[in-house]
Write an enzyme that holds these catalytic residues in place. Structure first.
Site, PDB file in Angstrom:
ATOM      1  N   ASP A  45       0.805  -1.220   0.000  1.00 15.89           N
ATOM      2  CA  ASP A  45       0.000   0.000   0.000  1.00 15.89           C
ATOM      3  C   ASP A  45       0.840   1.274   0.000  1.00 15.89           C
ATOM      4  O   ASP A  45       2.006   1.267   0.410  1.00 15.89           O
ATOM      5  CB  ASP A  45      -0.886   0.023   1.244  1.00 15.89           C
ATOM      6  CG  ASP A  45      -2.137  -0.832   1.077  1.00 15.89           C
ATOM      7  OD1 ASP A  45      -2.149  -1.707   0.182  1.00 15.89           O
ATOM      8  OD2 ASP A  45      -3.095  -0.630   1.842  1.00 15.89           O
ATOM      9  N   HIS A  99      -4.648   9.894   0.449  1.00 12.92           N
ATOM     10  CA  HIS A  99      -4.866   9.102   1.657  1.00 12.92           C
ATOM     11  C   HIS A  99      -5.750   9.738   2.734  1.00 12.92           C
ATOM     12  O   HIS A  99      -5.468   9.611   3.940  1.00 12.92           O
ATOM     13  CB  HIS A  99      -3.511   8.707   2.271  1.00 12.92           C
ATOM     14  CG  HIS A  99      -3.505   7.328   2.880  1.00 12.92           C
ATOM     15  ND1 HIS A  99      -3.894   7.090   4.189  1.00 12.92           N
ATOM     16  CD2 HIS A  99      -3.168   6.130   2.381  1.00 12.92           C
ATOM     17  CE1 HIS A  99      -3.763   5.800   4.443  1.00 12.92           C
ATOM     18  NE2 HIS A  99      -3.340   5.185   3.358  1.00 12.92           N
ATOM     19  N   HIS A 189       3.812  -2.747   3.000  1.00 16.62           N
ATOM     20  CA  HIS A 189       4.082  -1.404   2.459  1.00 16.62           C
ATOM     21  C   HIS A 189       5.463  -1.381   1.802  1.00 16.62           C
ATOM     22  O   HIS A 189       6.444  -1.785   2.439  1.00 16.62           O
ATOM     23  CB  HIS A 189       4.030  -0.368   3.587  1.00 16.62           C
ATOM     24  CG  HIS A 189       2.692  -0.315   4.267  1.00 16.62           C
ATOM     25  ND1 HIS A 189       2.361  -1.154   5.308  1.00 16.62           N
ATOM     26  CD2 HIS A 189       1.598   0.449   4.022  1.00 16.62           C
ATOM     27  CE1 HIS A 189       1.106  -0.893   5.686  1.00 16.62           C
ATOM     28  NE2 HIS A 189       0.619   0.067   4.924  1.00 16.62           N
TER      29      HIS A 189
HETATM   30 ZN   LIG Z   1      -2.650   3.282   3.112  1.00 16.37          ZN
END
Ligand SMILES: [Zn+2]
Length: 239
Positions: A45, A99, A189
């Site tokens: 992400d 975000h 991530h």
């Molecule tokens: Zn995120």
């Protein structure tokens, strides 16, 4: 599905011949059937993150596929990674432009966040994501309705690697192995250096356990998700 037959099938699958490593041969390889073998979807992400290039090198080396839920602002600043992700057979998802918490945003903001990211990915790589992962995994009916407008199901995760909090190679590997399960979707991530550093050993271990590392679309195939659907369904979710 049960574990034993899947593992048996995974072990019985012959390794690709040395000569079959050209890009053309890779594309022609039979798709993995996740109802027959153990599959796992690693998802990254907020990127493309700083370390996406190194991660892509590792994924390529081990012939593993992943799904990247991209943040539009970084698609704009690092378009070359997005192009590579598509060229190397990974899946792309939309993770908003900047975000925000969609459950605290108005409809116009949510639409704009999704649209700007679709446009940025299209400009960078010529394709548009077909999956949405709302920031923080937070969605409500309004978000679902807008996902329908964009024709996208919403994809969360079956478990996290806690990489952003531990920032420790061994802890990330341990946690991921503890929560890995057939057709699982793992949250990671590519801006966490330790995640990328520990990826070669983690992939090797997962493969030794019989896992095929595939895209989200591969593991959700049998769910027949419609636009606006959410998977896995969070506790208390009602439509
Ligand atoms: Zn995120």
């Amino acid at each position: 599905m049960t574990l034993a037959p899947a593992a048996a099938i995974a072990e019985a699958t012959p390794a690709p011949a040395q000569g079959a490593k050209s890009a053309a041969a890779e594309k022609k390889a039979a798709p993995v059937d996740c109802s027959q073998v153990k599959c796992l979807a690693l998802t990254f992400d907020d990127g493309p993150g700083k370390y996406a290039g190194t991660l892509l090198d590792t994924l390529k080396k081990y012939d593993a596929k992943a799904t990247f839920f991209l943040e539009g602002q970084y698609v704009k600043s690092r378009p070359q990674f997005v192009k590579r992700m598509v060229a190397e057979g990974h899946e792309l998802g939309n993770h908003s432009y900047s975000h925000p918490d969609f459950t605290k945003s108005d409809a116009a903001t949510i639409r704009n966040e999704i649209k700007k990211t679709q446009d940025a990915v299209k400009k960078a790589a010529g394709v548009e994501p077909k999956l949405l992962r709302p920031p923080y995994g937070l969605a409500d009916i309004q978000v679902s309705d807008i996902a329908i407008e964009f024709g996208m199901p919403m994809i969360l995760w079956t478990a996290g690697s806690a990489d952003w909090s531990s920032k420790n190679v061994k802890a990330i590997q341990k946690q991921t192995l503890a929560v890995a399960k057939p057709n699982g979707i793992i949250l990671m991530h590519d801006w966490v250096k330790q995640t990328v550093d520990g990826m070669p050993a983690l992939i090797k271990t997962l493969k030794n356990k019989g896992y095929h590392l595939v895209t989200v679309s591969d593991v959700i195939k049998d769910q027949n998700l419609e636009p606006g659907d959410i998977f896995p369904v969070p506790a208390g979710w009602e439509r």
